[in-house]
Design a protein around this motif. Structure first.
Motif, PDB file in Angstrom:
ATOM      1  N   HIS A   1    -101.854  17.651  19.832  1.00 20.95           N
ATOM      2  CA  HIS A   1    -102.155  18.199  21.158  1.00 20.95           C
ATOM      3  C   HIS A   1    -103.122  19.371  20.989  1.00 20.95           C
ATOM      4  O   HIS A   1    -103.053  20.114  19.999  1.00 20.95           O
ATOM      5  N   PRO A   2    -104.062  19.564  21.929  1.00 22.79           N
ATOM      6  CA  PRO A   2    -105.039  20.657  21.787  1.00 22.79           C
ATOM      7  C   PRO A   2    -104.418  22.025  21.505  1.00 22.79           C
ATOM      8  O   PRO A   2    -104.977  22.807  20.734  1.00 22.79           O
ATOM      9  N   VAL A   3    -103.270  22.316  22.112  1.00 23.32           N
ATOM     10  CA  VAL A   3    -102.626  23.604  21.841  1.00 23.32           C
ATOM     11  C   VAL A   3    -102.227  23.695  20.374  1.00 23.32           C
ATOM     12  O   VAL A   3    -102.522  24.679  19.680  1.00 23.32           O
ATOM     13  N   THR A   4    -101.586  22.629  19.891  1.00 25.71           N
ATOM     14  CA  THR A   4    -101.189  22.592  18.475  1.00 25.71           C
ATOM     15  C   THR A   4    -102.406  22.662  17.573  1.00 25.71           C
ATOM     16  O   THR A   4    -102.408  23.352  16.537  1.00 25.71           O
ATOM     17  N   LEU A   5    -103.475  21.958  17.982  1.00 28.44           N
ATOM     18  CA  LEU A   5    -104.688  21.909  17.166  1.00 28.44           C
ATOM     19  C   LEU A   5    -105.306  23.291  17.007  1.00 28.44           C
ATOM     20  O   LEU A   5    -105.728  23.673  15.902  1.00 28.44           O
ATOM     21  N   PHE A   6    -105.349  24.059  18.093  1.00 23.23           N
ATOM     22  CA  PHE A   6    -105.928  25.402  17.994  1.00 23.23           C
ATOM     23  C   PHE A   6    -105.080  26.318  17.105  1.00 23.23           C
ATOM     24  O   PHE A   6    -105.613  27.162  16.383  1.00 23.23           O
TER      25      PHE A   6
END
Length: 514
Positions: free
Chosen positions: A31-36
């Motif tokens: 997920h983008p949040v996890t990725l960042f």
């Protein structure tokens, strides 16, 4: 075959297959949040490793003798900064305040019914052949309003396309390409012109102590670029992006009923309210002593201008005031509690973006603190010097390297502050004006904005897109924008080459040759 975006796709060519690989690879990421957060952790580890090997670079400014070293963020001081700076990183994250303030006004305009009525009145009656061009062109021109295009035009592009029975992600992509990929283009001078011009002038004076760079230095070329980017944006949207996306079969619908007489009357009242608001702004900006001018009378040619600083609240008000007038006339706003409710509902839909912004803010801050981005920029500049290119090939290589560096260093002014002292004097020795160096940099900086997760507004574009497809990931967005990025860079390089060979001025009294 159906994609993750709920589309029925036609037969694919090799280009589609390549973009599908990009999309699938990207969407396999978390997920983008996890990725960042993973990106942030990676920067921490890299800062530790690179600092252990004493990685550094020499600043091109001869007055700065100390080398730029990678800062270890896992040191005692670094960990303190991470913990004590977390809140400041979040609240100081530039897109956060811009988005939330702008959306307060947009929310009132949307929930009062103003935007839906405008769409029914304007969009549904607009010629289909011009819709894409209008969306891309409006995106390009939005840079005059600072970053407002990201939070206003990008989501509006999706709404317009869906209302026309077209794929909303294609509309979002077209608007995003214009706003971000064409950021440096415009028909007028914007705040980026004096900002970059100041760095260019300082770098030029290392070679010529009396040299001056005006905010209009690149105006002629950027005016022509507005037409170029609009045409290329339309071509890529209609010939590449839309065919690849196929037919939208997602659950989100944009059903617009025929406009009613009461809605038409309310639109007229909203228009009068907007005209009144514009008149008030004009009184604060047109006179030389206007409230929103600097004490010296500057309006757009000074980054410190109050007008530039007030741009986002003014944009928000330009939606709030007509939205309020429309709602009162249409009966959707009967008391002050309705307005407050509209704002609250709008903010409640921003929860996902706020979480994403927190993660992105930490990553961007760590990357800046570590100095890894600055060292990459300097190394890229040194690489171009080392390969001994000259003339137009050097300028084209400079564009390409600027685009690559832009993937890692988001701030246009920060990169140019590092690169200008190297390339401006170098090109002056070859007979090219400092303004040409600035122009080449702007091209490279713009073309890869739309495919860089480090671009501050990339996170909110993902959030906007997920409104139409909750499963959409970074890979889908990047694969959708890659054709624009490649086409913009190639077209701009060709245009600049022809411009330089002919010797046309790139701005008022700004020749190509020094």
């Amino acid at each position: 075959m159906k994609s993750s975006t709920g589309n029925q796709k036609p037969k694919q060519n090799w280009g589609d297959k390549f973009l599908n690989v990009v999309e699938k690879t990207g969407n396999k990421l978390p997920h983008p949040v996890t990725l960042f957060f993973i990106f942030a952790a990676t920067v921490l580890v890299l800062s530790f490793v690179l600092s252990a090997f004493d990685v550094s670079a020499q600043h091109p400014d001869p007055d700065i003798e100390e080398p730029i070293k990678v800062i270890n963020l896992l040191s005692r001081e670094g960990i303190r900064d991470i913990l004590t700076g977390a809140v400041g990183n979040f609240t100081g994250f530039a897109p956060l305040g811009v988005v939330l303030v702008a959306m307060l006004g947009v929310g009132v305009a949307e929930r009062s019914g103003l935007i839906a009525a405008m769409l029914k009145k304007i969009v549904m009656g607009a010629p289909d052949k011009l819709v894409t061009a209008v969306v891309v062109f409006a995106g390009v021109m939005s840079s005059m309003a600072s970053d407002a295009g990201y939070v206003v035009l990008v989501p509006l592009g999706a709404v317009i396309f869906l209302a026309k029975g077209r794929h909303p992600i294609a509309g979002l992509a077209a608007a995003f390409a214009g706003v971000s990929g064409g950021f440096s283009s415009n028909l007028i001078i914007t705040m980026i012109d004096p900002l970059l011009g100041g760095f260019t002038q300082e770098a030029a004076r290392m070679f010529d102590a009396t040299y001056s760079v005006t905010p209009a230095a690149n105006l002629y070329f950027m005016m022509a670029s507005t037409v170029l980017i609009t045409c290329i944006g339309v071509l890529i949207t209609e010939k590449v992006v839309e065919p690849r996306l196929g037919t939208y079969t997602g659950s989100y619908k944009q059903d617009l009923e025929p406009i009613t007489p009461r809605e038409i009357k309310s639109l007229k009242i909203a228009l009068l309210a907007l005209i009144g608001f514009i008149a008030v702004v004009a009184l604060m900006t047109i006179p030389e002593t206007g409230i929103l001018r600097t004490d010296e009378g500057a309006l757009l040619d000074d980054p410190a201008s109050p007008f530039i600083g007030a741009m986002i609240p003014l944009i928000s008000a330009s939606f709030f005031i007509p939205g309020l007038a429309y709602g009162i006339s249409a009966g959707t706003i009967r008391k002050d509690k309705d307005v407050a409710k509209f704002m609250e509902e709008t903010m409640s839909t921003m929860g996902g973006y706020i979480v994403l912004a927190f993660a992105a803010a930490q990553f961007v801050a760590y990357f800046e603190w570590s100095n890894i981005g600055l060292i990459l920029a300097i190394s890229g500049a040194e690489f171009l010097q080392a390969i001994n290119l000259t003339g137009i090939p050097l300028i084209l290589a400079f564009i390409f390297v600027s685009g690559i560096i832009n993937l890692f260093v988001g701030s246009a002014s920060a990169k140019w502050a590092i690169m200008a002292p190297v390339f401006v004097p170098m090109l002056m020795t070859m007979g090219y004006s400092p303004e040409v160096a600035q122009l080449a940099y702007r091209i490279g900086d713009s073309t890869t904005n739309i495919i860089s997760p480090l671009m501050p507004y990339f996170a909110i574009i993902v959030a906007f897109a997920q409104k139409y497809d909750k499963k959409l990931g970074i890979g889908t967005l990047i694969s959708t924008m890659v054709p624009y990025s490649i086409a913009f860079m190639i077209a701009w390089m060709i245009m600049l080459t022809i411009w330089m060979l002919i010797g046309l001025p790139i701005g008022p009294e700004t020749p190509v040759i020094y």
